[in-house]
Design an enzyme around this catalytic site. Structure first.
Site, PDB file in Angstrom:
ATOM      1  N   THR A  61       0.817  -1.217   0.000  1.00 16.29           N
ATOM      2  CA  THR A  61       0.000   0.000   0.000  1.00 16.29           C
ATOM      3  C   THR A  61       0.845   1.258   0.000  1.00 16.29           C
ATOM      4  OG1 THR A  61      -1.878  -1.071   1.082  1.00 16.29           O
ATOM      5  CG2 THR A  61      -1.695   1.315   1.329  1.00 16.29           C
ATOM      6  N   LYS A 112       1.771  11.727  -1.482  1.00 15.00           N
ATOM      7  CA  LYS A 112       2.703  12.850  -1.283  1.00 15.00           C
ATOM      8  C   LYS A 112       3.109  13.458  -2.617  1.00 15.00           C
ATOM      9  CE  LYS A 112       2.096  11.476   2.766  1.00 15.00           C
ATOM     10  NZ  LYS A 112       0.899  10.610   2.925  1.00 15.00           N
ATOM     11  N   THR A 114      -0.340  -8.961   5.813  1.00  8.38           N
ATOM     12  CA  THR A 114      -1.233  -8.787   4.661  1.00  8.38           C
ATOM     13  C   THR A 114      -1.893  -7.419   4.580  1.00  8.38           C
ATOM     14  OG1 THR A 114      -2.813 -10.097   5.963  1.00  8.38           O
ATOM     15  CG2 THR A 114      -1.695 -11.204   4.168  1.00  8.38           C
ATOM     16  N   SER A 169      -3.825  -3.722   4.780  1.00  8.58           N
ATOM     17  CA  SER A 169      -5.161  -3.162   4.960  1.00  8.58           C
ATOM     18  C   SER A 169      -5.725  -2.662   3.644  1.00  8.58           C
ATOM     19  CB  SER A 169      -5.110  -2.005   5.968  1.00  8.58           C
ATOM     20  OG  SER A 169      -4.305  -0.937   5.464  1.00  8.58           O
ATOM     21  N   GLY A 198      -9.648  12.604   9.133  1.00  7.71           N
ATOM     22  CA  GLY A 198      -8.356  12.129   9.608  1.00  7.71           C
ATOM     23  C   GLY A 198      -7.272  12.384   8.585  1.00  7.71           C
ATOM     24  N   GLU A 204      -5.535  15.107   3.758  1.00  9.94           N
ATOM     25  CA  GLU A 204      -4.511  15.167   2.711  1.00  9.94           C
ATOM     26  C   GLU A 204      -5.154  15.285   1.330  1.00  9.94           C
ATOM     27  OE1 GLU A 204      -0.646  12.983   4.789  1.00  9.94           O
ATOM     28  OE2 GLU A 204      -1.682  11.964   3.141  1.00  9.94           O
ATOM     29  N   LEU A 263       1.047   3.125  10.081  1.00 10.44           N
ATOM     30  CA  LEU A 263       2.068   3.965   9.455  1.00 10.44           C
ATOM     31  C   LEU A 263       3.140   3.052   8.865  1.00 10.44           C
ATOM     32  CD1 LEU A 263       2.476   6.560  12.346  1.00 10.44           C
ATOM     33  CD2 LEU A 263       1.334   6.976  10.156  1.00 10.44           C
ATOM     34  N   HIS A 273      20.698  29.257  12.067  1.00 11.63           N
ATOM     35  CA  HIS A 273      19.849  30.412  11.745  1.00 11.63           C
ATOM     36  C   HIS A 273      20.151  30.873  10.324  1.00 11.63           C
ATOM     37  CE1 HIS A 273      17.719  34.218  12.241  1.00 11.63           C
ATOM     38  NE2 HIS A 273      18.783  34.816  11.696  1.00 11.63           N
TER      39      HIS A 273
END
Length: 462
Positions: A45, A55, A142, A144, A181, A186, A313, A439
């Site tokens: 996935t 992304k 396996t 999701s 969620g 996204e 994740l 910086h």
């Protein structure tokens, strides 16, 4: 397959996604004889239908936004539209390059890779392509698939899942996103950047509800500013086709109409019909139950990734797969600290966190033992240059370690690495404050937040 049908592998892995292939690579590296079985494409996935393609879409959306807004930086460009065929070409090239590299890695480690739909046939074997693959240990990985609700049928046209959204050949004029969620916000963010009118419907009281409430509120403020609409606190009731699209009705009778409805209510485990329960593997709502070392109740079987009820994740899958391989190779292993896992939602602006929310910290340590501080990105030079707003919030046990870091703003996902170290090494604010951050960088904002928490703020008021 191995030439000798009587071969018994040290480890047979069912599923070649993040958890499965990580276990295969690490196991082979440690000298285990590994068979890896995958019915679709190596990478699962994350590589093909999740992390990587989403992304890529979000980055294409960022480029679209920058081209529209470039004049504020003194650069004149024109935005002529989004070519979805071109976007998909770019996305698919990214995937193809990573896929080729992963295939090469698996081949180089001399892993026996078997393409086919496998099924657990005993506590020490998997059947695939009419053959039985025997192993001293079996790892279930396996993964999701997108979930839906009772009575809400995903048709792949007007009512779609995230899988369909990744290959949509057009930019929808309007979209309802069911679920606020990670997946929902996204896609809402990417589609808005592409030019869609988007409404997010979330039954709980905030977007990204598992994050710190302050992060949720900051994201909601940013979405309002971008023109992304959302309805919170009322659950979905039904969806029906209209002449041109879909109408969604909520439990309070409120209705929304759009060209497409994206069902983004989460992902469910792939475990049905694979022989798990028949071979004694304990499950709950389809998830395979494991202990802290990813062991099931069957001694010869482990499970990792989205199949088990831990954080869904890819990097968690990697860690769990590595843990299993190292345990089987006889190395000393340490369970995953799930609170210490970095979490990033890659919408615009990004939401990144590690550790406990303020509410959870108060629950664990007591409300009088927890302090927090917020450092606005408006006080950070690089964030000003990028024209991004947001905050870094720190949660600390009074006079003790930082137990939560919560960040909202563009590119905050790139700052979560140091935040992860701060949490996992139980750093005191004063210890982080004495580190010198470059910086001007956005990373500097994380250092300044700790300066403030240590009682010596620089670019913010006392």
């Amino acid at each position: 397959m191995a030439n000798d049908a009587s071969t018994v592998f040290d480890l047979v892995i069912l599923g070649g996604g993040s958890g499965g292939y990580a276990a295969a690579l690490r196991g082979a590296q440690l000298g285990l004889d590994v068979a890896l079985i995958e019915k679709n494409k190596l990478g699962g996935t994350c590589l093909h239908n999740g992390c990587i393609p989403t992304k890529a879409l979000l980055h294409a959306g960022e480029v679209a936004d920058q081209s529209r807004e470039s004049e504020q930086f003194g650069v004149k460009t024109s935005f002529e539209g989004v070519d979805m065929a071109g976007v998909h070409k770019y996305k698919d090239e990214v995937i193809a390059g990573l896929y080729k590299g992963l295939q090469g890695l698996v081949a180089s480690r001399k892993i026996t890779y078997i393409e086919g739909e496998g099924r657990l046939s005993s506590p020490t074997s998997v059947d695939v392509n009419g053959q039985r693959v025997q192993g001293r240990h079996v790892l279930l990985a396996t993964g999701s698939v997108p979930k839906t609700l009772p009575g809400l049928e995903i048709d792949g046209n007007r009512i779609i899942s995230s899988d369909h959204a990744l290959t949509l050949d057009r930019v929808p004029k309007s979209a309802i996103v069911l679920g606020g969620g990670v997946i929902g916000v996204e896609f809402a963010s990417a589609w808005k950047s592409f030019g869609s009118e988007v409404t997010v419907v979330e039954g709980l009281k905030h977007l990204v509800p598992v994050e710190d409430e302050n992060s949720s509120k900051l994201l909601e403020r940013a979405f309002r500013k971008r023109g992304i609409k959302f309805n919170l606190g009322t659950f979905f009731q039904k969806a029906e086709y209209t002449q041109d699209g879909v109408k969604v009705t909520l439990a309070d009778g409120k209705e929304f109409e759009a060209e497409v409805l994206l069902v983004a209510i989460g992902r469910g485990p792939v475990s049905q019909g694979l022989g798990y329960e028949e071979n004694g593997v304990a499950t709950d709502r389809g998830f395979v139950l494991v202990d802290e070392y990813m062991r099931t109740n069957v001694p010869t079987i482990s499970a990792v990734g989205d199949l088990v009820p831990t954080l869904q994740l890819a990097h968690v899958g990697f860690a769990e797969g590595i843990l299993v391989a190292e345990r089987l190779a006889g190395l000393k292993t340490v369970p995953v600290d799930y609170d210490g896992v970095p979490r990033v939602t890659y919408c615009h602006p990004e939401v990144a966190s590690v550790g406990l929310t303020e509410a959870k910290a108060k629950e664990v340590y007591g409300a009088d033992k927890v302090v927090s501080i917020k450092f606005p990105l408006g006080g950070n030079g690089k964030s000003r240059i990028l024209k991004t707003a947001g905050e870094i919030k720190l949660v600390q046990v009074k006079d003790g370690a930082v137990v939560g870091v919560h960040m909202v703003g563009d590119r905050m996902g790139e700052q979560v690495g140091e935040a992860q170290l701060i949490y996992n090494w139980e750093a005191l604010p004063a210890e982080v404050a004495q580190l010198i951050h470059a910086h001007p960088t956005q990373n500097e904002a994380l250092g300044e937040a700790h300066l403030a928490l240590a009682g010596k703020p620089l670019h913010m008021h006392d």
